[in-house]
Design an enzyme around this catalytic site. Structure first.
Site, mmCIF file in Angstrom:
data_model
loop_
_atom_site.group_PDB
_atom_site.id
_atom_site.type_symbol
_atom_site.label_atom_id
_atom_site.label_comp_id
_atom_site.label_asym_id
_atom_site.label_seq_id
_atom_site.Cartn_x
_atom_site.Cartn_y
_atom_site.Cartn_z
ATOM 1 N N LYS A 111 31.135 -30.787 -1.062
ATOM 2 C CA LYS A 111 31.754 -31.567 -2.992
ATOM 3 C C LYS A 111 31.729 -30.384 -3.495
ATOM 4 C CE LYS A 111 32.160 -36.188 -1.679
ATOM 5 N NZ LYS A 111 32.145 -37.255 -2.908
ATOM 6 N N LYS A 194 37.188 -37.543 8.770
ATOM 7 C CA LYS A 194 37.291 -38.295 7.662
ATOM 8 C C LYS A 194 38.113 -38.952 6.850
ATOM 9 C CE LYS A 194 34.211 -39.716 4.149
ATOM 10 N NZ LYS A 194 32.773 -40.311 3.499
ATOM 11 N N LYS A 197 38.789 -41.245 0.599
ATOM 12 C CA LYS A 197 39.876 -41.716 -0.898
ATOM 13 C C LYS A 197 41.049 -40.461 -1.584
ATOM 14 C CE LYS A 197 36.731 -45.050 -2.521
ATOM 15 N NZ LYS A 197 35.426 -43.647 -2.809
HETATM 16 N N1 AQP Z 1 36.315 -43.526 6.347
HETATM 17 C C1 AQP Z 1 35.174 -43.918 7.016
HETATM 18 N N2 AQP Z 1 34.376 -44.928 7.801
HETATM 19 C C2 AQP Z 1 33.786 -45.352 7.748
HETATM 20 N N3 AQP Z 1 33.471 -45.463 6.118
HETATM 21 C C3 AQP Z 1 33.958 -44.758 5.504
HETATM 22 N N4 AQP Z 1 33.227 -45.133 4.136
HETATM 23 C C4 AQP Z 1 34.222 -44.528 3.161
HETATM 24 N N5 AQP Z 1 34.820 -43.726 4.039
HETATM 25 C C5 AQP Z 1 34.572 -43.759 5.529
HETATM 26 C C6 AQP Z 1 32.226 -46.030 3.975
HETATM 27 O O1 AQP Z 1 33.126 -47.042 2.431
HETATM 28 C C7 AQP Z 1 31.409 -46.871 1.851
HETATM 29 C C8 AQP Z 1 32.062 -46.601 0.381
HETATM 30 O O2 AQP Z 1 32.271 -45.295 0.212
HETATM 31 P P1 AQP Z 1 31.950 -44.838 -1.592
HETATM 32 O O3 AQP Z 1 33.469 -44.984 -2.108
HETATM 33 O O4 AQP Z 1 30.792 -44.465 -1.911
HETATM 34 O O5 AQP Z 1 33.276 -42.808 -0.532
HETATM 35 P P2 AQP Z 1 32.861 -42.282 0.231
HETATM 36 O O6 AQP Z 1 31.614 -42.832 1.126
HETATM 37 O O7 AQP Z 1 32.587 -40.485 -0.146
HETATM 38 O O8 AQP Z 1 34.461 -42.320 0.032
HETATM 39 P P3 AQP Z 1 35.367 -41.461 0.907
HETATM 40 O O9 AQP Z 1 36.755 -42.784 0.861
HETATM 41 O O10 AQP Z 1 35.478 -40.395 1.268
HETATM 42 O O11 AQP Z 1 36.349 -41.077 -0.366
HETATM 43 P P4 AQP Z 1 35.978 -39.787 -1.622
HETATM 44 O O12 AQP Z 1 36.907 -39.029 -1.076
HETATM 45 O O13 AQP Z 1 36.434 -40.491 -3.277
HETATM 46 O O14 AQP Z 1 34.143 -38.844 -0.755
HETATM 47 C C9 AQP Z 1 30.982 -46.240 2.267
HETATM 48 O O15 AQP Z 1 29.570 -46.935 2.432
HETATM 49 C C10 AQP Z 1 31.162 -45.457 3.311
HETATM 50 O O16 AQP Z 1 30.209 -44.968 4.313
#
Ligand code: AQP
Length: 332
Positions: A111, A194, A197
């Site tokens: 990050k 992955k 968001k």
């Molecule tokens: N692609 C994914 N497949 C399965 N699980 C996922 N999670 C996120 N993306 C996937 C799960 O969602 C929960 C919340 O995640 P978070 O809000 O803490 O952020 P993250 O894991 O960083 O999710 P993003 O969507 O990838 O956000 P950004 O882009 O902001 O980094 C967690 O339980 C995660 O495992």
């Protein structure tokens, strides 16, 4: 008592990966565990957030929790910043976390990017706040996706360090709560990345608020390869986009992947995508509609968050009083 803490960051664009990898599984845990589900707004601050968007996204995550089926009679849902104990405990734990442990965390490297010196201290210390989230409630289990295993190891290390320093068995070492066939949902544009968001391309993800036409268009446009679908899961190796779409279908239908392949073996992607669209609309349609309904009354969502925070605060304050006492912090 078995207790779970988990959270989602209010960073917008909640998507199918968040649902299949987190929310759907959390719903199933309510029967077996005392569950606390946080909207981890303090974690979101590790990257810049626009204030109005942060507020709106916080309510949106709360609505997604509720629409996915989390039952507030059995679980507390609240935003992290409404429970000051998260920040307090994070400081106490930071004071007993060696830098070497944080230097090993790969997510910071990912990050922070190339300009590490410009990254915020919060981004670096993020795993300590995550440890505080879990340990504040003396959670025994944490549902983890692949990408968070390393952080959970750190939570266990920090809990162990505290227990050893004060010669107590105060914090349980939380166990990973793993789900049958792990669902890691990948981008619709790149089967090796992955679904996320923060991906610039909205076509890379299915948002929980997408309508039927948008879901259909995104699935139609999803990257695939020219071969028909195989009948043996081994033949999905080297075909990440095909594997991803099969995995999504399996998770949405609650079927093992080989059962999905048995159903679609030999089919062209066009036919499979039509079936996947119908299934995705069936599952996500009601969730998106319920989120929209809930978000029309932000006051009601806020009231649910307040109730959840009250419950979480009661537990947090009790534990913090015990922790302060063990450390020797005097509250005269
Ligand atoms: N692609 C994914 N497949 C399965 N699980 C996922 N999670 C996120 N993306 C996937 C799960 O969602 C929960 C919340 O995640 P978070 O809000 O803490 O952020 P993250 O894991 O960083 O999710 P993003 O969507 O990838 O956000 P950004 O882009 O902001 O980094 C967690 O339980 C995660 O495992």
């Amino acid at each position: 008592m078995k207790r779970i803490f988990s959270g989602v960051q209010p960073t917008g664009n909640l998507h199918l990966g968040n649902y299949l990898g987190a929310l759907k599984n959390w719903v199933g845990l309510q029967d077996e565990f005392d569950c606390l589900y946080g909207i981890v707004d303090l974690h979101a601050l590790t990257l810049p957030q626009e204030p109005d968007a942060l507020r709106a996204h916080t309510r949106e995550v709360a609505a997604a929790f509720l629409a996915a089926g989390i039952d507030t009679k059995r679980c507390a849902i609240f935003n992290q910043s409404a429970v000051p104990g998260h920040s307090q405990l994070a400081w106490l734990l930071a004071c007993m976390t060696p830098l070497g442990w944080l230097n090993r965390m790969t997510q910071f490297k990912d990050k922070a990017g190339k300009h590490k010196e410009n990254a915020g201290l919060g981004l670096y210390a993020y795993p300590v706040l995550m440890a505080a989230d879990v340990l504040l409630y003396k959670a025994t289990h944490v549902p983890v996706g692949e990408d968070q295993k390393q952080h959970l190891e750190l939570v266990r290390d920090i809990a162990g360090a505290f227990n050893r320093r004060y010669g107590v068995e105060y914090f349980p070492l939380p166990e990973p709560q793993i789900f049958g066939e792990a669902t890691r949902v990948m981008s619709l544009r790149d089967g090796t990345a992955k679904m996320s968001k923060s991906d610039n391309s909205d076509n890379s993800r299915i948002n929980l608020t997408d309508d039927r036409d948008t879901i259909a268009r995104k699935i139609r446009k999803a990257k695939t390869d020219p071969a028909p679908l195989p009948d043996d899961p081994k033949d999905l190796e080297g075909r990440p986009e095909a594997a991803n779409l099969i995995g999504i279908y399996a998770a949405l239908a609650d079927l093992p992947r080989d059962a999905v392949l048995a159903r679609f073996a030999g089919a062209q992607f066009s036919a499979f995508k039509e079936a996947l669209t119908a299934l995705a609309v069936d599952v996500l349609g009601p969730i998106g509609e319920e989120m929209a309904r809930l978000l029309k009354d932000p006051g009601a969502v806020d009231a649910i968050l307040r109730d959840g925070a009250e419950h979480a605060n009661a537990l947090a304050e009790k534990h913090l009083a015990e922790i302060d006492d063990l450390i020797g912090l005097l509250h005269a």
